[in-house]
Design an enzyme around this catalytic site. Structure first.
Site, PDB file in Angstrom:
ATOM      1  N   ASP A  56      -2.499  12.255  -2.748  1.00 34.27           N
ATOM      2  CA  ASP A  56      -2.516  13.720  -2.805  1.00 34.27           C
ATOM      3  C   ASP A  56      -2.823  14.141  -4.238  1.00 34.27           C
ATOM      4  OD1 ASP A  56      -1.933  16.492  -2.797  1.00 34.27           O
ATOM      5  OD2 ASP A  56      -0.558  16.199  -1.126  1.00 34.27           O
TER       6      ASP A  56
ATOM      7  N   GLU B 165       0.853  -1.192   0.000  1.00 30.88           N
ATOM      8  CA  GLU B 165       0.000   0.000   0.000  1.00 30.88           C
ATOM      9  C   GLU B 165       0.881   1.232   0.000  1.00 30.88           C
ATOM     10  OE1 GLU B 165      -3.839   2.037   2.232  1.00 30.88           O
ATOM     11  OE2 GLU B 165      -3.478  -0.129   2.361  1.00 30.88           O
TER      12      GLU B 165
END
Length: 237
Positions: free
Chosen positions: A143, A69
């Protein structure tokens, strides 16, 4: 100093983002002090591993598949997956130390023993992971860097996708979740060029979450602000 080299000899890399936010609670600092070292996957930086000796994942996880991840946020998805898949090893990368502390607290609560944590840039992990060693990767609500001049900072660029392709096994799955339409656009443009195929045959394949999905804090914020999540699934060619 060269623009291309770190003092350690590694490729010079800018990092954009936060390493630390508001002050940690006493319990979170205790998690970092007491637990972080034992959840380390080993040397994952050029300073610690200048010869780029690959970590032996079989020593860490045995013969289990390993999932990665990239930017695990507060760790709720990682702990959920690790709890549901005890026969899989997990490596999570997250430079934001507050998120690392949150994950360590969740690991204590869940009692997971199949997670390892790199509290830093995922590109460090790509430097040392063996080729074709990862069976599945997740990029969840990264982001968005919404300003056009900052789009090159997004993960879905060749700088990140090419090493990701190297460490994934042939046929490995790469999942991307985002609520930003332009991030969807860039993902669908760049990821296939990096050697992946998009596994979508109908709108439900990107509009509906995966069967094993758990909604994260970032998704809940997107829904509160009336942004639509997209769930993109790719396979490494």
């Amino acid at each position: 100093m060269s623009d291309e080299n770190h003092p350690s000899g590694a490729p010079w890399r800018n990092f954009y983002g936060r390493f630390k936010g508001k002050g940690l609670r006493d319990s979170q600092q205790r998690y970092l002090d007491e637990d972080l070292a034992r959840f380390s996957p080993g040397a994952v930086s050029w300073e610690e591993n200048p010869n780029r000796d690959n970590p032996d994942l079989t020593q860490i996880f045995g013969d289990r598949d390993v999932w990665l991840e990239i930017g695990f946020g507060g760790g709720e998805h990682m702990v959920h997956q690790a709890s549901q898949n005890p026969d899989v090893g997990f490596i999570g990368c997250e430079p934001y130390i507050n998120g690392v502390a949150m994950l360590l607290g969740k690991i204590r609560e869940a009692g997971c023993d199949n997670i390892r944590i790199h509290p830093g840039d995922a590109r460090d992990m790509f430097d040392v992971l063996p080729e074709a060693s990862i069976s599945k990767a997740f990029l969840l609500y990264p982001d968005p860097w919404p300003k056009k001049r900052h789009h090159r900072r997004r993960f879905v660029t060749p700088e990140h996708l090419e090493p990701l392709h190297r460490v994934l096994k042939p046929g490995a799955i790469f999942r991307v979740a985002t609520d930003i339409p332009d991030y969807v656009r860039q993902t669908l443009e760049e990821v296939p060029k990096a050697g992946f195929e998009w596994l979508a045959e109908r709108p439900a394949d990107w509009r509906q979450p995966w069967d094993d999905w758990i909604s994260t804090r970032y998704e809940q914020k997107a829904l509160r602000e009336d942004r639509t999540p997209h769930y993109l699934t790719f396979r490494r060619k």
